[in-house]
Design an enzyme around this catalytic site. Structure first.
Site, short mmCIF file in Angstrom:
data_model
loop_
_atom_site.label_atom_id
_atom_site.label_comp_id
_atom_site.label_asym_id
_atom_site.label_seq_id
_atom_site.Cartn_x
_atom_site.Cartn_y
_atom_site.Cartn_z
CB SER A 9 -8.96 -8.22 -6.66
OG SER A 9 -9.25 -6.84 -6.52
CE LYS A 10 -3.22 -5.41 0.25
NZ LYS A 10 -3.49 -6.23 1.42
CB ALA A 11 -11.52 -6.00 -3.27
#
Ligand code: PPE
Length: 304
Positions: free
Chosen positions: A158-160
């Site tokens: 997840s590109k959080a």
């Protein structure tokens, strides 16, 4: 790298003037990093400005948000159209595009489930992330002492936004040590990514890149380069890479939307050298593909 001001930013369905695109200081995401984002580029093509693999980026954004239970009231088609409209309205031929899905204002605390989820898309002209010289002659890399976040700590898939504190620690460490870009190992000591790039090595004509299960992001540039390399007749293997594989590589390069394709000249002071033939062949095709100048990869360029 500095941001260049343009006219409009898209916020929750509206085109807002650049200077009016503001959020409250008590926005959840500002306090906890509770946001997910994308990095996308648009390029000038013979048919007009086109966003590179826009649909794939929007799909990854949705997946990043899913991990954090962030439902937003826009379909992928809505966000694809909004991105195209934004590039048009700002009259840009080429630019960097930054969609952000974030927990908004109204709730505080670590149960975010009732906090609003807002969406914005911004874009601005952005040059070579690691420098034009870097693309031509390669950059220096150093293995950071900071390990990459583990999938059981903060899933790198997840590109959080919060994940990027890990990248910032690594990047600042190696910049202060006099190098250009970091290499992050995972907690087992296997090579994963740069601070904001995937990584490839070339050995005896074969390309190797770490698997996502080791902590590499499922990069869209990475995927594009695997296709390009295969089409050029090279074998690409997704396999564990240890740091000495970097030292003993014939060639190595970083890949990413912001970075594009950047050769690595040195790792931990071990010289790899000027960009080699495989890297150059892949760069040549990739730079044509993004500009809509390669007939085989026209589908990747989504015209605005
Ligand atoms: N790994 C990481 C950790 C990463 O952040 C990126 C993108 C990649 C690999 C490459 O993925 P892709 O862009 O899909 O090929 N990093 C974005 C943010 C960089 C930033 O400085 O911010 C980017 O390249 O836009």
């Amino acid at each position: 790298m500095p941001i260049t001001e343009v006219k409009k930013i898209w916020m929750n369905g509206k085109m807002v003037d650049w200077h009016d695109a503001k959020i409250h200081v008590l926005t959840h995401a500002l306090h906890y990093g509770s946001a997910v984002f994308e990095g996308i580029r648009a390029y000038k093509t013979p048919e007009g400005p086109a966003v590179f693999r826009l649909s794939d980026h929007i799909k990854r954004l949705r997946n990043s948000a899913k991990v954090y239970f962030m439902d937003y009231g826009f379909t992928d088609e809505d966000l694809i159209q909004a991105t195209k409209d934004l590039v048009k309205v700002n009259e840009l031929d080429s630019c960097y595009i930054r969609p952000l899905v974030y927990r908004g204002y109204g709730e505080m605390g670590l149960n975010p489930l009732s906090a609003d989820v807002d969406v914005l898309i911004a874009c601005w002209p952005w040059g070579a992330y690691l420098g034009e010289e870097g693309i031509k002659h390669g950059i220096t890399a150093k293995v950071s002492s900071f390990r990459r976040i583990d999938s059981n700590v903060m899933p790198p898939a997840s590109k959080a936004s919060g994940n990027y504190l890990n990248s910032i620690l690594a990047k600042v460490e190696i910049i202060k040590a006099g190098y250009n870009e970091a290499v992050l190992l995972n907690t087992q000591g296997l090579v994963t990514d740069g601070s904001g790039e995937n990584l490839f090595v070339v050995k005896d004509g074969v390309l190797y890149t770490p698997p996502t299960s080791d902590g590499a992001l499922e990069g869209i540039t990475r995927d594009s380069l695997i296709t390009v390399a295969n089409d050029l007749g090279y074998t690409v293997v997704e396999d564990h890479i240890v740091r000495s594989d970097l030292y003993l590589a014939d060639e190595a390069f970083y890949s990413g939307t912001a970075a594009e394709v950047v050769p690595i000249r040195e790792v931990d002071d071990r010289v790899i050298g000027e960009p080699g033939p495989v890297t150059k062949a892949i760069q040549e095709v990739f730079f044509k593909a993004i500009k809509g100048e390669h007939p085989d990869y026209k589908d990747w360029c989504e015209l605005v």
